[in-house]
Design a protein around this motif. Structure first.
Motif, PDB file in Angstrom:
ATOM      1  N   TYR A 134       0.841  -1.195   0.000  1.00 12.08           N
ATOM      2  CA  TYR A 134       0.000   0.000   0.000  1.00 12.08           C
ATOM      3  C   TYR A 134       0.876   1.246   0.000  1.00 12.08           C
ATOM      4  CZ  TYR A 134      -3.969  -3.018   0.984  1.00 12.08           C
ATOM      5  OH  TYR A 134      -4.925  -3.992   0.899  1.00 12.08           O
ATOM      6  N   LYS A 135       0.469   2.234  -0.795  1.00 12.20           N
ATOM      7  CA  LYS A 135       1.223   3.486  -0.900  1.00 12.20           C
ATOM      8  C   LYS A 135       0.760   4.517   0.115  1.00 12.20           C
ATOM      9  CE  LYS A 135       2.039   5.207  -4.938  1.00 12.20           C
ATOM     10  NZ  LYS A 135       1.825   5.744  -6.300  1.00 12.20           N
ATOM     11  N   ASN A 136      -0.538   4.668   0.278  1.00 10.72           N
ATOM     12  CA  ASN A 136      -1.099   5.721   1.114  1.00 10.72           C
ATOM     13  C   ASN A 136      -1.892   5.182   2.294  1.00 10.72           C
ATOM     14  OD1 ASN A 136      -0.385   8.039  -0.754  1.00 10.72           O
ATOM     15  ND2 ASN A 136      -1.678   6.829  -2.130  1.00 10.72           N
ATOM     16  N   VAL A 137      -1.753   3.906   2.568  1.00 11.65           N
ATOM     17  CA  VAL A 137      -2.541   3.257   3.613  1.00 11.65           C
ATOM     18  C   VAL A 137      -1.607   2.520   4.570  1.00 11.65           C
ATOM     19  CG1 VAL A 137      -4.232   1.441   4.084  1.00 11.65           C
ATOM     20  CG2 VAL A 137      -4.595   3.004   2.168  1.00 11.65           C
ATOM     21  N   LYS A 138      -1.784   2.789   5.870  1.00 12.24           N
ATOM     22  CA  LYS A 138      -1.073   2.044   6.904  1.00 12.24           C
ATOM     23  C   LYS A 138      -2.034   1.286   7.816  1.00 12.24           C
ATOM     24  CE  LYS A 138       2.968   5.089   7.050  1.00 12.24           C
ATOM     25  NZ  LYS A 138       3.824   5.988   7.897  1.00 12.24           N
ATOM     26  N   THR A 139      -3.243   1.828   7.936  1.00 12.17           N
ATOM     27  CA  THR A 139      -4.300   1.186   8.723  1.00 12.17           C
ATOM     28  C   THR A 139      -5.568   1.171   7.876  1.00 12.17           C
ATOM     29  OG1 THR A 139      -5.011   3.269   9.729  1.00 12.17           O
ATOM     30  CG2 THR A 139      -3.306   1.996  10.893  1.00 12.17           C
ATOM     31  N   ILE A 140      -6.527   0.355   8.264  1.00 13.26           N
ATOM     32  CA  ILE A 140      -7.725   0.191   7.433  1.00 13.26           C
ATOM     33  C   ILE A 140      -8.504   1.494   7.299  1.00 13.26           C
ATOM     34  CG2 ILE A 140      -9.202  -0.598   9.335  1.00 13.26           C
ATOM     35  CD1 ILE A 140     -10.484  -2.552   7.281  1.00 13.26           C
ATOM     36  N   GLU A 141      -8.510   2.329   8.362  1.00 17.91           N
ATOM     37  CA  GLU A 141      -9.267   3.578   8.252  1.00 17.91           C
ATOM     38  C   GLU A 141      -8.620   4.560   7.281  1.00 17.91           C
ATOM     39  OE1 GLU A 141      -7.996   2.193  11.047  1.00 17.91           O
ATOM     40  OE2 GLU A 141      -7.638   3.733  12.592  1.00 17.91           O
ATOM     41  N   ASP A 142      -7.359   4.325   6.934  1.00 16.48           N
ATOM     42  CA  ASP A 142      -6.719   5.182   5.931  1.00 16.48           C
ATOM     43  C   ASP A 142      -7.367   5.023   4.557  1.00 16.48           C
ATOM     44  OD1 ASP A 142      -4.924   6.243   7.729  1.00 16.48           O
ATOM     45  OD2 ASP A 142      -3.313   4.834   7.238  1.00 16.48           O
ATOM     46  N   ILE A 143      -7.983   3.869   4.313  1.00 20.00           N
ATOM     47  CA  ILE A 143      -8.667   3.679   3.021  1.00 20.00           C
ATOM     48  C   ILE A 143      -9.789   4.706   2.888  1.00 20.00           C
ATOM     49  CG2 ILE A 143      -9.999   2.098   1.581  1.00 20.00           C
ATOM     50  CD1 ILE A 143      -8.610  -0.223   2.963  1.00 20.00           C
TER      51      ILE A 143
END
Length: 220
Positions: free
Chosen positions: A139-148
């Motif tokens: 993932y490029k811009n996601v570290k946790t699920i809420e980042d989606i």
């Protein structure tokens, strides 16, 4: 006083049924009159034959989004959106996103939102096109699920990923984000290689979510 015909037309000029053209078919003494179908009807029949291959190729030729099943999915998702009052306004937090991943009826809505707005960049199955592959572990811009949900709401990559908060209902943002999260690990091949970093697995669904999912299934 004459009781003859009231008009001046000779009786012999009247058409006689037995003078109508007949075919060569006869069965048990029953003759068949030759009464062909009107020309317009024949040409209409020919037109349906000519039209049918194009109809088949358009609706049954394998092009995504045109099948009866997918049309039903669109209608079903639209109807499900009417039920948003039932769940209120969802919050894009980790618990909500993970819990809704387990609810098949709501994931249909997320799927339709994705297929309506996201396939041009991410591919119909999330395999990636202009945008990154959503089915691998990178993932490029996601570290946790809420980042989606944050990326869906606010965009990313200096506008390459547009913001959708002004075009989607908040519940649609949550549901499409949960749907994107379900794509993880499918490892579909796409034109782009792995991008970004491998991140930690999504959190587990709560027991409350599993009970609610079972109740939702019983309602269907």
């Amino acid at each position: 006083m004459s009781m003859g015909r009231m008009d001046n037309k000779p009786a012999s000029d009247s058409p006689r049924v037995d003078e109508s053209p007949k075919t060569d078919h006869a069965y048990d003494g029953i003759e068949e009159f030759d009464n062909p179908l009107p020309g317009w009807w024949k040409w209409l029949f020919v037109a349906t034959i000519v039209f049918s291959p194009f109809y088949y190729l358009y609706y049954h030729g394998g092009t995504p989004g045109r099948s009866i099943e997918e049309g039903y999915g669109v209608a079903l998702a639209a109807n499900t959106r009417l039920q948003f009052e039932e769940i209120g306004e969802l919050q894009p937090d980790a618990t909500t996103l993970v819990n809704y991943m387990e609810k098949d009826n709501w994931m249909r809505v997320g799927k339709i939102v994705f297929q309506t707005h996201c396939v041009s960049c991410h591919g119909r199955e999330g395999e990636g096109k202009v945008g990154p592959n959503l089915t691998d572990e990178h993932y490029k811009n996601v570290k946790t699920i809420e980042d989606i949900a944050h990326v869906v709401n606010n965009g990313a990559a200096a506008g390459a990923m547009p913001k959708w908060s002004n075009r989607l209902h908040p519940n649609e943002v949550v549901l499409v984000s949960s749907y994107v999260a379900t794509m993880r690990g499918k490892m579909l091949e796409g034109p782009r290689g792995a991008e970004g970093n491998v991140i930690a697995p999504w959190p587990e669904a709560t027991a409350e979510s599993e009970t609610t999912t079972e109740n939702d299934s019983n309602k269907e």
